[in-house]
Design a protein around this motif. Structure first.
Motif, mmCIF file in Angstrom:
data_model
loop_
_atom_site.group_PDB
_atom_site.id
_atom_site.type_symbol
_atom_site.label_atom_id
_atom_site.label_comp_id
_atom_site.label_asym_id
_atom_site.label_seq_id
_atom_site.Cartn_x
_atom_site.Cartn_y
_atom_site.Cartn_z
ATOM 1 N N LEU A 1 0.695 -1.208 -0.004
ATOM 2 C CA LEU A 1 0.007 0.252 -0.037
ATOM 3 C C LEU A 1 0.774 1.240 -0.161
ATOM 4 C CD1 LEU A 1 -2.816 -0.990 2.496
ATOM 5 C CD2 LEU A 1 -2.998 -0.817 0.203
ATOM 6 N N THR A 2 0.560 2.262 -0.801
ATOM 7 C CA THR A 2 1.204 3.406 -0.844
ATOM 8 C C THR A 2 0.756 4.383 -0.170
ATOM 9 O OG1 THR A 2 -0.199 4.325 -2.665
ATOM 10 C CG2 THR A 2 1.748 2.923 -3.475
ATOM 11 N N ASP A 3 1.251 5.414 0.117
ATOM 12 C CA ASP A 3 0.695 6.670 1.071
ATOM 13 C C ASP A 3 -0.484 7.079 0.376
ATOM 14 O OD1 ASP A 3 2.833 6.647 2.795
ATOM 15 O OD2 ASP A 3 3.931 8.276 1.787
ATOM 16 N N ASP A 4 -0.805 7.219 -1.032
ATOM 17 C CA ASP A 4 -2.180 7.683 -1.279
ATOM 18 C C ASP A 4 -3.032 6.635 -1.288
ATOM 19 O OD1 ASP A 4 -1.349 10.000 -2.390
ATOM 20 O OD2 ASP A 4 -0.906 9.549 -4.233
ATOM 21 N N ASP A 5 -2.875 5.216 -1.306
ATOM 22 C CA ASP A 5 -3.815 4.145 -0.925
ATOM 23 C C ASP A 5 -4.198 4.231 0.337
ATOM 24 O OD1 ASP A 5 -3.473 2.776 -3.411
ATOM 25 O OD2 ASP A 5 -1.804 1.496 -2.461
ATOM 26 N N LYS A 6 -3.301 4.764 1.407
ATOM 27 C CA LYS A 6 -3.578 4.724 2.856
ATOM 28 C C LYS A 6 -4.684 6.138 2.918
ATOM 29 C CE LYS A 6 0.552 2.519 4.225
ATOM 30 N NZ LYS A 6 2.087 2.603 4.896
ATOM 31 N N ARG A 7 -4.433 7.218 2.297
ATOM 32 C CA ARG A 7 -5.343 8.289 2.192
ATOM 33 C C ARG A 7 -6.728 8.011 1.881
ATOM 34 N NH1 ARG A 7 -0.467 10.829 0.270
ATOM 35 N NH2 ARG A 7 0.331 12.528 1.533
ATOM 36 N N VAL A 8 -6.934 7.114 0.826
ATOM 37 C CA VAL A 8 -8.199 6.556 0.641
ATOM 38 C C VAL A 8 -8.775 5.842 1.668
ATOM 39 C CG1 VAL A 8 -9.568 5.548 -1.198
ATOM 40 C CG2 VAL A 8 -7.659 6.476 -1.851
ATOM 41 N N ARG A 9 -8.085 4.838 2.292
ATOM 42 C CA ARG A 9 -8.405 4.122 3.515
ATOM 43 C C ARG A 9 -8.910 4.974 4.662
ATOM 44 N NH1 ARG A 9 -6.252 -1.422 3.894
ATOM 45 N NH2 ARG A 9 -6.065 -1.064 6.194
ATOM 46 N N ARG A 10 -8.063 6.006 4.877
ATOM 47 C CA ARG A 10 -8.609 6.781 6.110
ATOM 48 C C ARG A 10 -9.858 7.563 5.937
ATOM 49 N NH1 ARG A 10 -2.816 7.689 6.278
ATOM 50 N NH2 ARG A 10 -3.068 9.706 4.875
ATOM 51 N N ALA A 11 -9.814 8.149 4.310
ATOM 52 C CA ALA A 11 -11.105 8.777 4.282
ATOM 53 C C ALA A 11 -12.425 7.907 4.250
ATOM 54 C CB ALA A 11 -10.979 9.426 2.576
ATOM 55 N N ALA A 12 -12.070 6.495 3.700
ATOM 56 C CA ALA A 12 -13.386 5.704 3.782
ATOM 57 C C ALA A 12 -13.508 5.194 5.261
ATOM 58 C CB ALA A 12 -13.097 4.595 2.725
ATOM 59 N N GLY A 13 -12.692 5.239 6.178
ATOM 60 C CA GLY A 13 -12.733 4.502 7.449
ATOM 61 C C GLY A 13 -12.446 2.929 7.240
ATOM 62 N N TRP A 14 -11.537 2.525 6.279
ATOM 63 C CA TRP A 14 -11.458 1.217 5.800
ATOM 64 C C TRP A 14 -10.327 0.441 6.639
ATOM 65 C CZ3 TRP A 14 -13.922 -1.905 2.246
ATOM 66 C CH2 TRP A 14 -13.314 -3.074 1.929
ATOM 67 N N ALA A 15 -10.642 -0.780 7.058
ATOM 68 C CA ALA A 15 -9.669 -1.759 7.413
ATOM 69 C C ALA A 15 -9.986 -3.084 6.945
ATOM 70 C CB ALA A 15 -9.550 -1.733 9.041
ATOM 71 N N CYS A 16 -8.915 -3.822 6.994
ATOM 72 C CA CYS A 16 -9.228 -5.283 6.508
ATOM 73 C C CYS A 16 -8.219 -6.109 6.893
ATOM 74 C CB CYS A 16 -9.197 -5.468 4.807
ATOM 75 S SG CYS A 16 -7.597 -4.939 4.054
ATOM 76 N N ALA A 17 -8.594 -7.423 7.320
ATOM 77 C CA ALA A 17 -7.839 -8.548 7.656
ATOM 78 C C ALA A 17 -6.394 -8.739 6.946
ATOM 79 C CB ALA A 17 -8.197 -9.678 7.910
ATOM 80 N N CYS A 18 -6.568 -8.451 5.450
ATOM 81 C CA CYS A 18 -5.521 -8.523 4.655
ATOM 82 C C CYS A 18 -4.242 -7.666 4.967
ATOM 83 C CB CYS A 18 -5.700 -8.240 3.220
ATOM 84 S SG CYS A 18 -7.439 -9.151 2.483
ATOM 85 N N CYS A 19 -4.518 -6.373 5.388
ATOM 86 C CA CYS A 19 -3.566 -5.377 5.588
ATOM 87 C C CYS A 19 -3.483 -5.199 6.843
ATOM 88 C CB CYS A 19 -3.950 -4.098 4.574
ATOM 89 S SG CYS A 19 -4.237 -4.707 2.885
ATOM 90 N N ASP A 20 -4.089 -5.187 7.668
ATOM 91 C CA ASP A 20 -3.990 -4.654 9.205
ATOM 92 C C ASP A 20 -4.636 -5.807 10.315
ATOM 93 O OD1 ASP A 20 -5.788 -1.909 8.544
ATOM 94 O OD2 ASP A 20 -6.529 -3.790 8.843
ATOM 95 N N GLY A 21 -5.176 -6.785 9.810
ATOM 96 C CA GLY A 21 -5.688 -7.603 10.738
ATOM 97 C C GLY A 21 -7.207 -6.991 11.384
ATOM 98 N N GLY A 22 -7.365 -6.076 10.935
ATOM 99 C CA GLY A 22 -8.771 -5.480 11.473
ATOM 100 C C GLY A 22 -9.968 -5.888 10.495
ATOM 101 N N ALA A 23 -11.152 -5.301 11.073
ATOM 102 C CA ALA A 23 -12.416 -5.603 10.296
ATOM 103 C C ALA A 23 -12.662 -3.902 9.557
ATOM 104 C CB ALA A 23 -13.501 -6.072 11.401
ATOM 105 N N ALA A 24 -13.856 -3.975 8.875
ATOM 106 C CA ALA A 24 -14.083 -2.574 8.233
ATOM 107 C C ALA A 24 -14.729 -1.847 9.415
ATOM 108 C CB ALA A 24 -15.140 -2.783 6.965
ATOM 109 N N ARG A 25 -14.572 -0.467 9.231
ATOM 110 C CA ARG A 25 -15.233 0.370 10.408
ATOM 111 C C ARG A 25 -15.203 1.593 9.553
ATOM 112 N NH1 ARG A 25 -9.484 0.128 11.266
ATOM 113 N NH2 ARG A 25 -8.346 1.961 10.924
ATOM 114 N N GLY A 26 -15.912 2.560 10.511
ATOM 115 C CA GLY A 26 -16.198 3.714 9.988
ATOM 116 C C GLY A 26 -17.175 3.827 8.760
ATOM 117 N N ALA A 27 -16.751 5.058 7.772
ATOM 118 C CA ALA A 27 -18.151 5.304 6.988
ATOM 119 C C ALA A 27 -17.712 4.326 5.985
ATOM 120 C CB ALA A 27 -17.619 6.441 6.246
ATOM 121 N N GLY A 28 -18.928 3.507 5.458
ATOM 122 C CA GLY A 28 -19.038 2.348 4.535
ATOM 123 C C GLY A 28 -18.587 2.382 3.256
ATOM 124 N N VAL A 29 -17.691 1.533 2.963
ATOM 125 C CA VAL A 29 -17.178 1.403 1.644
ATOM 126 C C VAL A 29 -17.087 -0.076 1.050
ATOM 127 C CG1 VAL A 29 -15.284 1.835 0.056
ATOM 128 C CG2 VAL A 29 -15.901 3.710 1.752
#
Length: 285
Positions: free
Chosen positions: A251-279
Motif C-alpha cells: 500500500l502506498t501513501d495515497d492508498d492509505k489516504r483513501v483508506r483513511r477517508a473511507a474508514g477502511w480496514a481489512c484483515a489482509c492489510c492490518d488484521g482489522g475489520a471494516a469500520r467507519g464510513a462504509g465502503v
C-alpha cells in the motif's frame, strides 16, 4: 480494482455500507465497464407492496470513457480528406461508446452519472450535452487541462434536480442535488485520480497538499462534503487493500489516504475489520 466509492457520513451519523458492482460491456467498446453504486446510507423512502415505507437505494453510476470527445466528432470541420477521415473515425468511436452507455442507462437508470476522461472544451461540448438531455439528464461539464481529462456529471431530471455544480480540483467535480422522493439535498462528487503518486514536494511542512496531486484531489472532495455528508465515486487509480491488485502490492501513501477517508480496514492489510464510513470498492476478479 482501482475504482470505488467513499461515503462521507453526515455529522454524527451512524456508519453505513454501500455496494459497488460493475456492469459487463462484453468488450463492445473501449473503456472500463460502467460501475453502478447503490448508496444505502443516502437511501430514499419507498413504499413496498404492503404499504410499508422502507429505505430504497440511490443509484449512482460512473464510467471512464477513455477519450470520448464531448463534440462527438461534430467539432471537426470539413477540411481536406485527412480531416474528413479523422472526423469519420472519431464519430464512429463516439457512436460505439454512446451506444453502450445508452443501453446501460436504460437498464440501470442511475439518478446520478459521472463520466471521466471526456475530451473537449465548454465551447465544443453541446453535442454530448444534448445527447444526455434527450435522455432526460441535466448534465454539466468540467473540461480538463488542454482539452482532455474532463469530467461530466449528469442528474436524472425525474429523480432529482441539479442545484449546484462545484469544480473541486483538476478531474474532480461535485454536484448538489435535491432528490424528488424526499426533498432532501445531497452531495455527490466524481474523481478521476492522478496516476502519479503524491510526492513529498507536493506537500507543505504540515503535510498538507500545496499543489496539484492526488492528495489534494481527495482532500478537496472530502472537505466539500463535511457539512452534510455525501458520496464520492470514481476511478481513483488507487486501492484500499493490497489484494485488490493481481500482482504483489504494498500500500502506498495515497492508498492509505483513501483508506483513511473511507474508514477502511481489512484483515489482509492490518488484521482489522471494516469500520467507519462504509465502503465497498470494485474488487479484483
Amino acid at each position: 480494482a482501482e475504482a470505488g466509492h467513499v461515503e462521507i457520513p453526515q455529522p454524527a451519523a451512524l456508519p453505513t455500507l454501500g455496494v459497488t458492482r460493475r456492469s459487463d460491456h462484453s468488450g463492445a467498446v473501449a473503456g472500463t465497464p460502467l460501475t453502478s453504486t447503490a448508496a444505502t446510507s443516502a437511501g430514499l423512502p419507498q413504499r413496498d407492496s404492503e404499504g410499508e415505507v422502507r429505505e430504497a437505494a440511490i443509484q449512482v453510476a460512473y464510467w471512464n470513457t477513455e477519450g470520448l470527445h464531448a463534440g462527438l466528432g461534430k467539432h471537426r470541420g470539413a477540411g481536406d480528406e485527412e480531416a474528413a477521415a479523422a472526423r469519420k473515425k472519431e464519430s464512429a468511436a463516439a457512436a460505439r461508446k454512446l451506444g453502450f452507455l445508452d443501453g446501460q442507462l436504460m437498464v440501470e437508470r442511475p439518478m446520478v452519472l459521472f463520466l471521466f476522461e471526456v475530451g473537449g472544451t465548454k465551447a465544443l461540448w453541446e453535442p454530448l450535452e444534448r445527447w444526455l438531455a434527450a435522455r432526460k439528464y441535466h448534465a454539466v461539464f468540467q473540461p480538463g487541462s488542454g482539452g482532455s481529462g474532463g469530467v461530466v456529471a449528469a442528474c436524472d431530471r425525474g429523480q432529482a434536480k441539479l442545484n449546484e455544480k462545484k469544480c473541486l480540483d483538476l478531474r474532480v467535480l461535485g454536484i448538489k442535488v435535491r432528490c424528488a422522493a424526499d426533498g432532501r439535498v445531497r452531495k455527490f462528487a466524481g474523481m478521476h485520480g492522478f496516476n502519479k503518486e503524491t510526492a513529498a514536494s507536493d506537500l507543505d511542512d504540515d503535510g498538507e497538499p500545496r499543489r496539484a496531486c492526488f492528495a489534494r484531489q481527495l482532500a478537496r472532495a472530502t472537505e466539500w462534503m463535511e457539512d452534510i455528508g455525501g458520496l464520492l465515486v470514481g476511478d481513483f487509480n488507487r486501492v484500499m487493500c493490497k489484494r485488490w491488485r493481481a500482482s504483489s502490492h504494498r500500500l502506498t501513501d495515497d492508498d492509505k489516504r483513501v483508506r483513511r477517508a473511507a474508514g477502511w480496514a481489512c484483515a489482509c492489510c492490518d488484521g482489522g475489520a471494516a469500520r467507519g464510513a462504509g465502503v465497498v470498492a470494485g474488487a479484483a476478479e
